[in-house]
Design a protein around this motif. Structure first.
Motif, PDB file in Angstrom:
ATOM      1  N   UNK A 175      -8.884   1.532 -60.163  1.00 19.51           N
ATOM      2  CA  UNK A 175      -9.092   2.353 -61.343  1.00 19.51           C
ATOM      3  C   UNK A 175      -9.539   1.497 -62.535  1.00 19.51           C
ATOM      4  N   UNK A 176     -10.143   2.138 -63.512  1.00 16.47           N
ATOM      5  CA  UNK A 176     -10.451   1.482 -64.781  1.00 16.47           C
ATOM      6  C   UNK A 176      -9.147   0.940 -65.362  1.00 16.47           C
ATOM      7  N   UNK A 177      -9.062  -0.362 -65.633  1.00 12.65           N
ATOM      8  CA  UNK A 177      -7.811  -0.941 -66.124  1.00 12.65           C
ATOM      9  C   UNK A 177      -7.353  -0.366 -67.457  1.00 12.65           C
ATOM     10  N   UNK A 178      -8.250   0.311 -68.182  1.00 16.60           N
ATOM     11  CA  UNK A 178      -7.887   0.908 -69.464  1.00 16.60           C
ATOM     12  C   UNK A 178      -7.282   2.309 -69.319  1.00 16.60           C
ATOM     13  N   UNK A 179      -7.308   2.839 -68.101  1.00 16.45           N
ATOM     14  CA  UNK A 179      -6.719   4.173 -67.921  1.00 16.45           C
ATOM     15  C   UNK A 179      -5.207   4.097 -68.034  1.00 16.45           C
ATOM     16  N   UNK A 180      -4.601   5.011 -68.762  1.00 14.61           N
ATOM     17  CA  UNK A 180      -3.147   4.992 -68.911  1.00 14.61           C
ATOM     18  C   UNK A 180      -2.466   5.629 -67.708  1.00 14.61           C
ATOM     19  N   UNK A 181      -1.229   5.232 -67.472  1.00 13.91           N
ATOM     20  CA  UNK A 181      -0.461   5.778 -66.361  1.00 13.91           C
ATOM     21  C   UNK A 181       0.951   6.078 -66.849  1.00 13.91           C
ATOM     22  N   UNK A 182       1.541   7.113 -66.287  1.00 14.55           N
ATOM     23  CA  UNK A 182       2.906   7.509 -66.607  1.00 14.55           C
ATOM     24  C   UNK A 182       3.666   7.636 -65.291  1.00 14.55           C
ATOM     25  N   UNK A 183       4.800   6.976 -65.196  1.00  9.77           N
ATOM     26  CA  UNK A 183       5.616   7.030 -63.980  1.00  9.77           C
ATOM     27  C   UNK A 183       6.973   7.636 -64.316  1.00  9.77           C
ATOM     28  N   UNK A 184       7.288   8.741 -63.653  1.00 10.21           N
ATOM     29  CA  UNK A 184       8.582   9.407 -63.844  1.00 10.21           C
ATOM     30  C   UNK A 184       9.414   9.260 -62.584  1.00 10.21           C
ATOM     31  N   UNK A 185      10.698   9.018 -62.769  1.00 11.83           N
ATOM     32  CA  UNK A 185      11.597   8.917 -61.620  1.00 11.83           C
ATOM     33  C   UNK A 185      12.936   9.558 -61.966  1.00 11.83           C
TER      34      UNK A 185
END
Length: 225
Positions: A175-185
């Protein structure tokens, strides 16, 4: 009238179940459960005494015809998964399809699904999104990630805690390294958390602590943070 009910169950907090779902679980002839021990705990909590039988990914092809016959004979059956809505990355599709082929009414109750709170918590655009579910474990995994990287909408994936680090590492290379990601657990549980940032930031966070609980990964686009 005999029918099949798909009944969502809590993804963590046992209070997250509707009055209607509890009524259906009391009234049906039989409850099919992904794991009878997990569902048994829920039923005991709400003092529901009903028949339980196993229906999971390892036996569903063998037992579908039997339960279709039971409904046709007049029984009403409820299907539940361990958590959330049946058939969303859980068993259920085969039974629903066979019931519809046999003109058996199928009624799905609204309720808990893990990806919805994870999507909303992410803060990423939710007017359009693509739900991938679980990635292939081995064959085709890298190819699928490359395809997903081209999607123009917010992406949602499920992952186990044992593969989270590997998956984030693989996604960071595609992925584009500038794309944000959110991880929920641990959604709805005591230790619920949602971590947002770049792939590198989120990966660094989870590399430095034990990862527990089922995981929902939400990927936005540059500028969404």
């Amino acid at each position: 009238m005999s029918k099949l009910y798909l009944v969502p169950t809590p993804i963590g907090n046992l209070e997250d179940i509707t009055f209607r779902a509890l009524r259906i679980l009391k009234e049906v002839s039989l409850i099919l459960a992904e794991d009878t021990r997990t569902t048994g705990t829920l039923l005991k909590h709400y003092d529901i005494q009903n028949r339980l039988q196993s229906f999971h990914i390892h036996n569903e092809h063998k037992v579908v015809a039997r339960y279709v016959e039971q409904i046709l004979a007049g029984e009403t059956i409820a299907l539940v998964s361990d958590a959330g809505t049946p058939s969303i990355s859980d068993p259920g599709f085969l039974l629903v399809r066979e019931c519809l082929k046999n003109n058996i009414p199928v009624e799905t109750l609204p309720g808990a699904t893990a990806f919805v709170p994870a999507l909303v918590n992410s803060g990423f655009p939710s007017d359009r999104f693509f739900f991938e579910g679980f990635l292939p474990h081995k064959k085709g995994r890298q190819t699928r990630l490359k395809e997903l990287a081209q999607y123009p909408h917010t992406l949602i994936l499920y992952e186990s805690p044992y593969r989270l680090i590997k998956t984030l590492e693989q996604m960071m290379t595609v992925f584009d390294p500038e794309r944000p990601v959110s991880v929920s657990r641990e959604l709805t549980k005591i230790h619920e958390e949602t971590i947002r940032g770049t792939f590198a930031e989120v990966l660094e966070y989870f590399k430095n602590k034990p990862v527990k609980g089922e995981i929902v990964i939400v990927v936005g686009h540059k500028g969404d943070l």
